[in-house]
Write an enzyme that holds these catalytic residues in place. Structure first.
Site, PDB file in Angstrom:
ATOM      1  N   ASP A 249       0.890  -1.072   0.099  1.00  0.00           N
ATOM      2  CA  ASP A 249       0.145   0.097  -0.082  1.00  0.00           C
ATOM      3  C   ASP A 249       0.850   1.287   0.034  1.00  0.00           C
ATOM      4  O   ASP A 249       1.942   1.274   0.453  1.00  0.00           O
ATOM      5  CB  ASP A 249      -0.990   0.037   1.158  1.00  0.00           C
ATOM      6  CG  ASP A 249      -2.034   0.955   0.850  1.00  0.00           C
ATOM      7  OD1 ASP A 249      -2.963   0.957   1.756  1.00  0.00           O
ATOM      8  OD2 ASP A 249      -2.361   1.670  -0.030  1.00  0.00           O
TER       9      ASP A 249
ATOM     10  N   GLY B 146       0.981   4.102   1.552  1.00  0.00           N
ATOM     11  CA  GLY B 146       1.000   4.985   2.706  1.00  0.00           C
ATOM     12  C   GLY B 146       0.306   6.076   3.497  1.00  0.00           C
ATOM     13  O   GLY B 146       0.317   6.367   4.360  1.00  0.00           O
ATOM     14  N   GLY B 147      -0.532   6.562   2.374  1.00  0.00           N
ATOM     15  CA  GLY B 147      -1.303   7.819   2.796  1.00  0.00           C
ATOM     16  C   GLY B 147      -2.345   7.208   3.674  1.00  0.00           C
ATOM     17  O   GLY B 147      -2.730   8.019   4.864  1.00  0.00           O
ATOM     18  N   PHE B 148      -3.092   6.128   3.393  1.00  0.00           N
ATOM     19  CA  PHE B 148      -4.154   5.775   4.339  1.00  0.00           C
ATOM     20  C   PHE B 148      -3.302   5.413   5.822  1.00  0.00           C
ATOM     21  O   PHE B 148      -3.796   5.834   6.876  1.00  0.00           O
ATOM     22  CB  PHE B 148      -4.502   4.452   3.994  1.00  0.00           C
ATOM     23  CG  PHE B 148      -5.764   3.904   4.871  1.00  0.00           C
ATOM     24  CD1 PHE B 148      -5.323   2.687   5.839  1.00  0.00           C
ATOM     25  CD2 PHE B 148      -6.795   4.075   4.864  1.00  0.00           C
ATOM     26  CE1 PHE B 148      -6.365   2.208   6.727  1.00  0.00           C
ATOM     27  CE2 PHE B 148      -8.043   3.684   5.493  1.00  0.00           C
ATOM     28  CZ  PHE B 148      -7.670   2.899   6.477  1.00  0.00           C
TER      29      PHE B 148
ATOM     30  N   ASP C 264      -2.528   7.877  -2.615  1.00  0.00           N
ATOM     31  CA  ASP C 264      -3.966   8.621  -2.832  1.00  0.00           C
ATOM     32  C   ASP C 264      -4.213   9.070  -1.419  1.00  0.00           C
ATOM     33  O   ASP C 264      -3.537   8.887  -0.273  1.00  0.00           O
ATOM     34  CB  ASP C 264      -5.121   7.270  -3.193  1.00  0.00           C
ATOM     35  CG  ASP C 264      -5.094   6.440  -1.949  1.00  0.00           C
ATOM     36  OD1 ASP C 264      -3.921   6.152  -1.456  1.00  0.00           O
ATOM     37  OD2 ASP C 264      -6.362   5.789  -1.834  1.00  0.00           O
TER      38      ASP C 264
ATOM     39  N   GLN D  17     -11.562   7.090  -5.697  1.00  0.00           N
ATOM     40  CA  GLN D  17     -12.050   7.763  -4.444  1.00  0.00           C
ATOM     41  C   GLN D  17     -13.286   8.170  -5.009  1.00  0.00           C
ATOM     42  O   GLN D  17     -14.040   7.543  -6.020  1.00  0.00           O
ATOM     43  CB  GLN D  17     -11.288   8.668  -3.878  1.00  0.00           C
ATOM     44  CG  GLN D  17     -10.036   8.209  -3.299  1.00  0.00           C
ATOM     45  CD  GLN D  17     -10.132   7.218  -2.066  1.00  0.00           C
ATOM     46  OE1 GLN D  17     -11.102   7.383  -1.428  1.00  0.00           O
ATOM     47  NE2 GLN D  17      -9.014   6.322  -1.866  1.00  0.00           N
TER      48      GLN D  17
ATOM     49  N   GLY E 101     -11.478   4.382   0.182  1.00  0.00           N
ATOM     50  CA  GLY E 101     -12.376   5.037   0.481  1.00  0.00           C
ATOM     51  C   GLY E 101     -13.784   4.273   1.286  1.00  0.00           C
ATOM     52  O   GLY E 101     -14.582   4.828   1.280  1.00  0.00           O
TER      53      GLY E 101
ATOM     54  N   ASP F  23      -7.784  -7.313   0.914  1.00  0.00           N
ATOM     55  CA  ASP F  23      -6.945  -7.470   2.054  1.00  0.00           C
ATOM     56  C   ASP F  23      -7.583  -6.977   3.181  1.00  0.00           C
ATOM     57  O   ASP F  23      -8.502  -6.017   3.335  1.00  0.00           O
ATOM     58  CB  ASP F  23      -5.720  -6.519   1.891  1.00  0.00           C
ATOM     59  CG  ASP F  23      -5.962  -5.091   2.539  1.00  0.00           C
ATOM     60  OD1 ASP F  23      -6.642  -4.346   1.625  1.00  0.00           O
ATOM     61  OD2 ASP F  23      -5.501  -4.879   3.542  1.00  0.00           O
TER      62      ASP F  23
ATOM     63  N   CYS G 182     -10.632 -29.481   9.113  1.00  0.00           N
ATOM     64  CA  CYS G 182      -9.640 -28.400   8.751  1.00  0.00           C
ATOM     65  C   CYS G 182      -8.189 -29.075   8.813  1.00  0.00           C
ATOM     66  O   CYS G 182      -8.047 -29.661  10.128  1.00  0.00           O
ATOM     67  CB  CYS G 182      -9.788 -27.397   9.458  1.00  0.00           C
ATOM     68  SG  CYS G 182      -8.479 -25.977   9.241  1.00  0.00           S
TER      69      CYS G 182
ATOM     70  N   CYS H 258      -5.451 -27.513   9.126  1.00  0.00           N
ATOM     71  CA  CYS H 258      -4.480 -26.615   9.861  1.00  0.00           C
ATOM     72  C   CYS H 258      -3.811 -27.157  10.822  1.00  0.00           C
ATOM     73  O   CYS H 258      -4.606 -28.091  11.649  1.00  0.00           O
ATOM     74  CB  CYS H 258      -4.953 -25.138   9.970  1.00  0.00           C
ATOM     75  SG  CYS H 258      -5.648 -25.239  11.654  1.00  0.00           S
TER      76      CYS H 258
ATOM     77  N   CYS I   3      -6.012 -27.508  14.097  1.00  0.00           N
ATOM     78  CA  CYS I   3      -7.260 -28.369  14.208  1.00  0.00           C
ATOM     79  C   CYS I   3      -6.848 -29.777  13.995  1.00  0.00           C
ATOM     80  O   CYS I   3      -7.405 -30.579  14.537  1.00  0.00           O
ATOM     81  CB  CYS I   3      -8.281 -28.118  12.865  1.00  0.00           C
ATOM     82  SG  CYS I   3      -8.929 -26.604  13.043  1.00  0.00           S
TER      83      CYS I   3
ATOM     84  N   HIS J 226      -5.354 -20.995  11.786  1.00  0.00           N
ATOM     85  CA  HIS J 226      -6.444 -21.399  11.252  1.00  0.00           C
ATOM     86  C   HIS J 226      -7.382 -20.515  10.547  1.00  0.00           C
ATOM     87  O   HIS J 226      -7.824 -20.678   9.479  1.00  0.00           O
ATOM     88  CB  HIS J 226      -7.123 -21.936  12.513  1.00  0.00           C
ATOM     89  CG  HIS J 226      -8.755 -22.142  12.216  1.00  0.00           C
ATOM     90  ND1 HIS J 226      -9.123 -23.431  11.929  1.00  0.00           N
ATOM     91  CD2 HIS J 226      -9.696 -21.369  12.331  1.00  0.00           C
ATOM     92  CE1 HIS J 226     -10.473 -23.590  11.533  1.00  0.00           C
ATOM     93  NE2 HIS J 226     -10.707 -21.866  11.871  1.00  0.00           N
TER      94      HIS J 226
HETATM   95  C1  LIG Z   1     -10.036  -1.216   6.934  1.00  0.00           C
HETATM   96  N1  LIG Z   1     -10.564  -0.451   5.903  1.00  0.00           N
HETATM   97  C2  LIG Z   1      -9.754   0.139   4.903  1.00  0.00           C
HETATM   98  N2  LIG Z   1     -10.222   0.921   4.000  1.00  0.00           N
HETATM   99  C3  LIG Z   1      -9.236   1.397   3.244  1.00  0.00           C
HETATM  100  C4  LIG Z   1      -9.180   2.462   2.277  1.00  0.00           C
HETATM  101  C5  LIG Z   1      -7.843   2.712   1.755  1.00  0.00           C
HETATM  102  C6  LIG Z   1      -7.693   3.713   0.556  1.00  0.00           C
HETATM  103  O1  LIG Z   1      -8.630   4.413   0.277  1.00  0.00           O
HETATM  104  N3  LIG Z   1      -6.474   3.894   0.114  1.00  0.00           N
HETATM  105  C7  LIG Z   1      -5.526   3.138   0.632  1.00  0.00           C
HETATM  106  N4  LIG Z   1      -4.114   3.396   0.094  1.00  0.00           N
HETATM  107  N5  LIG Z   1      -5.512   2.003   1.522  1.00  0.00           N
HETATM  108  C8  LIG Z   1      -6.638   1.846   2.104  1.00  0.00           C
HETATM  109  C9  LIG Z   1      -6.829   0.958   3.062  1.00  0.00           C
HETATM  110  C10 LIG Z   1      -5.613   0.282   3.601  1.00  0.00           C
HETATM  111  C11 LIG Z   1      -5.712  -1.219   3.043  1.00  0.00           C
HETATM  112  N6  LIG Z   1      -4.807  -2.145   3.579  1.00  0.00           N
HETATM  113  C12 LIG Z   1      -7.913   0.755   3.698  1.00  0.00           C
HETATM  114  N7  LIG Z   1      -8.459  -0.180   4.709  1.00  0.00           N
HETATM  115 ZN   LIG Z   2      -8.018 -25.041  11.439  1.00  0.00          ZN
END
Ligand SMILES: CNc1nc2cc3c(=O)[nH]c(N)nc3c(CCN)c2[nH]1
Ligand SMILES: [Zn+2]
Length: 371
Positions: free
Chosen positions: A102, A104-106, A156, A199, A226, A276, A314, A316, A319, A345
């Site tokens: 990612d 970095g801005g967030f 961003d 966004q 966003g 993610d 499972c 893992c 389990c 798990h």
């Molecule tokens: C947990 N919710 C969440 N919303 C995001 C929005 C952005 C987002 O709008 N921009 C960036 N660069 N990262 C975001 C992230 C981090 C993702 N690992 C977000 N995480």
């Molecule tokens: Zn498991």
């Protein structure tokens, strides 16, 4: 120029479903310099160059094709130049498959106390020792190059929720200007790619304008930013009912920061390919296990003599070799092994969910199963 994404026609299965809820779901393969990513894909979060409490080879056994790292944390410690000198993040953390970082801005907005957003970029004080830093489209893109990211994210501004139309408009316009500078700063190479992040908050005309601005820059993939910022699932799905369709159909679509299994299923049904989220790892360390019976809070005293596994089928280690009673005990006494087993798990659970979704799409089956 071999682009990062090849959704080869025969491998890409878009199956129009009986009812339109599923017609946007798609399964495909992203080919990169560090291997293939089977989509829909879930990316475990490895913020500081490690998926917490997991060995990279263990992460690999759960079925993850790609993990996420964070520019913000790694630039502060150990520093991007140092990681570069040491051979890059893949070597440093012993992960040879794809890495997405990612931009970095967030993380600046969510972690550093003092920060200032300017046209140039974000000036902030490190949350570790208060020293002053600046992140800009150019520096973020260079840092991700030094780290050796397979997929680089454009720099961003994640528009907070709620935002007025005016606030969301100026924030989205800043992101568009920063995306242009990020794209210019990107050193494009076969098998590597850069994703733009759209966004526009919950306003469909702003989301459209953001998409048009970024499509002009011809990124290898596109993220929807966003969201998952407090708007709730209903509003998130309302945006996802149209936003993925604004993006090129033959390029990966990544929904940032999402999410719980039900969020993932709903987003895949609306055309999202990549996810993610810290939920499986963070909640695992906090004693929450995702199972087909629902979420198990292992600290609950009802498990202290439960001699059965979290899930009998499972594969893992938690389990296969241990009981809920043992996990209950480890988590209660804060033993490191507790965090390891619970994390393992949950990551296995999330990857199994993605595998089932991919299989159902490929077989043209409805996958409304809520895990
Ligand atoms: C947990 N919710 C969440 N919303 C995001 C929005 C952005 C987002 O709008 N921009 C960036 N660069 N990262 C975001 C992230 C981090 C993702 N690992 C977000 N995480
Ligand atoms: Zn498991």
């Amino acid at each position: 120029e071999v682009s990062i994404t090849k959704f080869p026609a025969d491998e890409r299965k878009i199956i129009a479903k009986a009812h339109d809820k599923y017609k946007k779901a798609r399964a495909g393969i992203i080919n990169t310099r560090h291997g293939q990513i089977h989509t829909p894909a879930f990316m475990p979060v490895g913020t500081k160059g490690t998926v917490k409490a997991m060995l990279p080879e263990s992460v690999q056994t759960t079925g993850a094709d790609i993990i996420l790292g964070n520019t913000y944390h790694l630039m502060l410690q150990p520093g991007a130049k140092r990681v570069f000198k040491l051979g890059g993040l893949h070597k440093f953390m012993n992960w040879s498959k794809p890495l997405l970082t990612d931009s970095g801005g967030f993380q600046v907005m969510s972690l550093s106390k003092l920060r200032k957003i300017t046209e140039e970029g974000v000036i902030f004080n490190s949350h570790i020792d208060g020293s002053k830093f600046m992140l800009s489209p150019e520096s973020s893109t260079e840092i991700q190059y030094l780290l050796g990211s397979t997929i680089t994210m454009a720099f961003d501004e994640c528009t907070p929720y709620p935002s007025t139309y005016e606030q969301a408009k100026s924030s989205m316009e800043l992101t568009s200007r920063w995306a242009k500078r990020s794209r210019k700063a990107f050193y494009s190479r076969d098998g590597y790619g850069q994703f733009g992040i759209i966004q526009g908050s919950i306003y469909n005309d702003l989301r459209l304008k953001s998409a048009l601005d970024l499509i002009e820059l011809d990124f290898e993939g596109y993220a929807i930013g966003g969201l998952a910022v407090g708007e709730g699932q209903e509003l998130m799905f309302k945006v996802l009912d149209y936003a993925p369709d604004l993006l090129p159909i033959n390029k990966p679509r990544y929904l940032m920061g999402v999410g719980k299994p039900a969020d993932i299923i709903g987003a895949v049904q609306r055309g999202i390919d990549m996810f993610d989220c810290v939920i499986p790892t963070r909640s695992g360390r906090n004693g929450q296990a995702f199972t087909k019976y629902g979420v198990v809070n292992i600290r609950n005293s009802k498990y202290k003599e439960d001699n059965t596994p979290l899930e009998e089928d499972c594969l893992c280690p938690a389990c296969k070799n241990y009981t809920k009673a043992y996990l209950h005990y480890l988590v209660k006494v804060k033993e490191i092994l507790g965090a390891m087993l619970m994390t393992w798990h949950n990551l296995m659970y999330f990857q199994k969910l993605m595998l089932r979704i991919r299989e159902y799409i490929a077989q043209g089956k409805d996958f409304d199963f809520i895990s």
